[in-house]
Design a protein around this motif. Structure first.
Motif, PDB file in Angstrom:
ATOM      1  N   TYR A 103       0.813  -1.052   0.160  1.00 36.81           N
ATOM      2  CA  TYR A 103       0.038   0.032   0.160  1.00 36.81           C
ATOM      3  C   TYR A 103       0.912   1.348   0.034  1.00 36.81           C
ATOM      4  O   TYR A 103       1.888   1.348   0.519  1.00 36.81           O
ATOM      5  CB  TYR A 103      -0.917  -0.090   1.274  1.00 36.81           C
ATOM      6  CG  TYR A 103      -2.007  -1.049   1.240  1.00 36.81           C
ATOM      7  CD1 TYR A 103      -3.120  -0.915   0.346  1.00 36.81           C
ATOM      8  CD2 TYR A 103      -1.825  -2.275   2.104  1.00 36.81           C
ATOM      9  CE1 TYR A 103      -4.097  -1.737   0.600  1.00 36.81           C
ATOM     10  CE2 TYR A 103      -2.896  -3.015   1.922  1.00 36.81           C
ATOM     11  CZ  TYR A 103      -3.997  -3.030   0.951  1.00 36.81           C
ATOM     12  OH  TYR A 103      -4.975  -3.874   1.074  1.00 36.81           O
ATOM     13  N   SER A 104       0.284   2.326  -0.716  1.00 39.94           N
ATOM     14  CA  SER A 104       1.203   3.458  -0.857  1.00 39.94           C
ATOM     15  C   SER A 104       0.634   4.413   0.618  1.00 39.94           C
ATOM     16  O   SER A 104      -0.221   4.022   1.049  1.00 39.94           O
ATOM     17  CB  SER A 104       1.080   4.299  -1.938  1.00 39.94           C
ATOM     18  OG  SER A 104      -0.399   4.719  -1.849  1.00 39.94           O
ATOM     19  N   TYR A 105       1.450   5.477   0.733  1.00 40.29           N
ATOM     20  CA  TYR A 105       0.959   6.289   2.028  1.00 40.29           C
ATOM     21  C   TYR A 105      -0.195   7.075   1.661  1.00 40.29           C
ATOM     22  O   TYR A 105      -0.511   7.476   0.335  1.00 40.29           O
ATOM     23  CB  TYR A 105       2.297   7.368   2.195  1.00 40.29           C
ATOM     24  CG  TYR A 105       3.701   6.801   2.513  1.00 40.29           C
ATOM     25  CD1 TYR A 105       3.448   6.297   4.030  1.00 40.29           C
ATOM     26  CD2 TYR A 105       4.367   6.654   1.850  1.00 40.29           C
ATOM     27  CE1 TYR A 105       4.844   5.623   4.626  1.00 40.29           C
ATOM     28  CE2 TYR A 105       5.588   5.973   2.279  1.00 40.29           C
ATOM     29  CZ  TYR A 105       5.778   5.499   3.462  1.00 40.29           C
ATOM     30  OH  TYR A 105       6.939   4.972   4.290  1.00 40.29           O
ATOM     31  N   VAL A 106      -0.903   7.735   2.433  1.00 39.04           N
ATOM     32  CA  VAL A 106      -1.850   8.214   2.328  1.00 39.04           C
ATOM     33  C   VAL A 106      -1.650   9.621   2.165  1.00 39.04           C
ATOM     34  O   VAL A 106      -1.110  10.332   3.077  1.00 39.04           O
ATOM     35  CB  VAL A 106      -3.143   7.882   3.380  1.00 39.04           C
ATOM     36  CG1 VAL A 106      -4.402   9.038   3.389  1.00 39.04           C
ATOM     37  CG2 VAL A 106      -3.426   6.635   3.513  1.00 39.04           C
TER      38      VAL A 106
END
Length: 96
Positions: free
Chosen positions: A4-7
């Motif tokens: 998952y990428s950073y928010v």
């Protein structure tokens, strides 16, 4: 395999501006809508970099404003309308 990428938080502010009217005459204006109190300044600049007009509105509360432009005595051509809202700069081309 995945990761998952950073928010990333996006802050979208309600801001809009348009140029209306007959630029060749004395019947043109900038319509400006802001959501919060902002410092507003407008510059009209010719294509050769000459400052034609400055309009300082200082600090305006949130709302919709019609700011008149007076380019009646200026030559036909292409101009840049530079709008300063706090520390943000916006520009649009204006053909007279």
């Amino acid at each position: 395999n995945f990761q998952y990428s950073y928010v990333v938080k996006l802050e979208l502010k309600k801001f809009a501006w348009k140029i209306f009217g007959n630029v060749a005459g004395n019947n043109s204006w900038i319509q400006l809508q802001t959501e919060a109190e902002n410092y507003i300044a407008i510059q009209i600049i010719s294509m050769n970099g000459q400052l034609i007009q400055t309009i300082n509105k200082d600090s305006l509360p949130a709302g919709t404003y019609n700011i008149p432009l007076n380019l009646q005595n200026d030559a036909r051509g292409i101009y840049i309308v530079r709008l300063s809202v706090d520390k943000h700069l916006y520009s649009k081309k204006l053909v007279k």
